[in-house]
Enzyme design. Structure first.
Site: not given
Length: 258
Positions: A140, A153
């Protein structure tokens, strides 16, 4: 390794194992590869969704949790002939600042994004070495730039990215190609909902963005990257919607003045 060719588009085909295949990017990747003619093992925890996907696409459904070592060992035995591993399984949970961080949320994110990728890759490496295969990890842009409320995250995806970079160095002598795809804002049916816990909060993530990426957009990039001749290694591919120039620069309709 002998690589078959699809006469319709001359793109390479093979046998892939795709995790996170019950929804989002993983499901779209299964569909994209099957359309091209690949043999695909579709792996996720939700058996019913996998069976439906298998009926629609001809993929081979294998229900398993890649964060479970026993499940991973079973996958390595069941998924024969794999030459391409696509690690899509992952996810985010919560948007707390570090001061309010929940241990369970962080544990989930590291198990799903980091430990699952490590365990399945480790289990399949002997096979992938034999055929000089390909490993593609979906990380990501959260691995590139941190943001408030994203520390868990950010940390998990940065760890998965570091794992991927080290793996490329470690396995180059075995002929393994290691690719990283780093998506920015992707609108899928479950990612933001699972992270934030409500439909309204999830909708707010994408509100006003003209064309966020879709799971199919990311899947097309994955399909292309793993189908190239093996000597071409797309080390890392950062992809964002046009409206997102950087993690912190996202144009929404109300901001554009239009």
């Amino acid at each position: 390794m002998t690589v078959e060719r699809n006469p319709s588009n001359s793109a390479a085909t093979g046998t892939a194992l795709v995790t996170g295949a019950s929804s989002g990017i993983g499901e779209a990747t299964v569909r994209a590869l099957r359309t091209q003619g690949w043999t695909v093992y579709a792996v996720a925890r939700r058996a019913e969704r996998l069976e439906r996907l298998a009926e629609q696409t001809g993929a081979i459904a294998l229900a398993a949790d890649v964060s479970n070592q026993q499940h991973v060992e079973q996958l390595a035995e069941q998924a024969t002939g794999v030459d391409t591993l696509v690690n899509c399984a992952g996810g985010a949970r919560g948007a707390d600042y570090l001061a309010e961080a929940q241990d369970d949320d962080w544990e989930f994110m590291f198990q799903a994004n980091v430990m699952g990728t490590m365990r399945l890759t480790r289990a399949l490496l002997p096979q992938l070495r034999r055929v000089r295969g390909t490993i593609l990890n979906v990380t990501s842009t959260a691995a590139l730039a941190s943001y408030e409320g994203g520390s868990g995250y950010n940390a998990a995806k940065a760890a998965q990215r570091a794992l991927t970079q080290a793996l490329r160095l470690e396995e180059v002598e075995h002929g393994i190609r290691v690719i990283e795809v780093l998506p920015g804002l992707v609108a899928t049916e479950e990612f933001a909902l699972r992270r934030l816990g409500s439909a309204d909060a999830a909708a707010g993530v994408y509100a006003g963005v003209a064309e966020p990426l879709t799971g199919a957009d990311v899947a097309e990039v994955i399909r292309y990257a793993v189908s190239l001749p093996h000597h071409i290694n797309l080390d890392e591919i950062v992809m964002r919607p046009q409206a997102q120039a950087a993690n912190h620069k996202l144009i929404r309709a109300q901001e554009s003045g239009k």
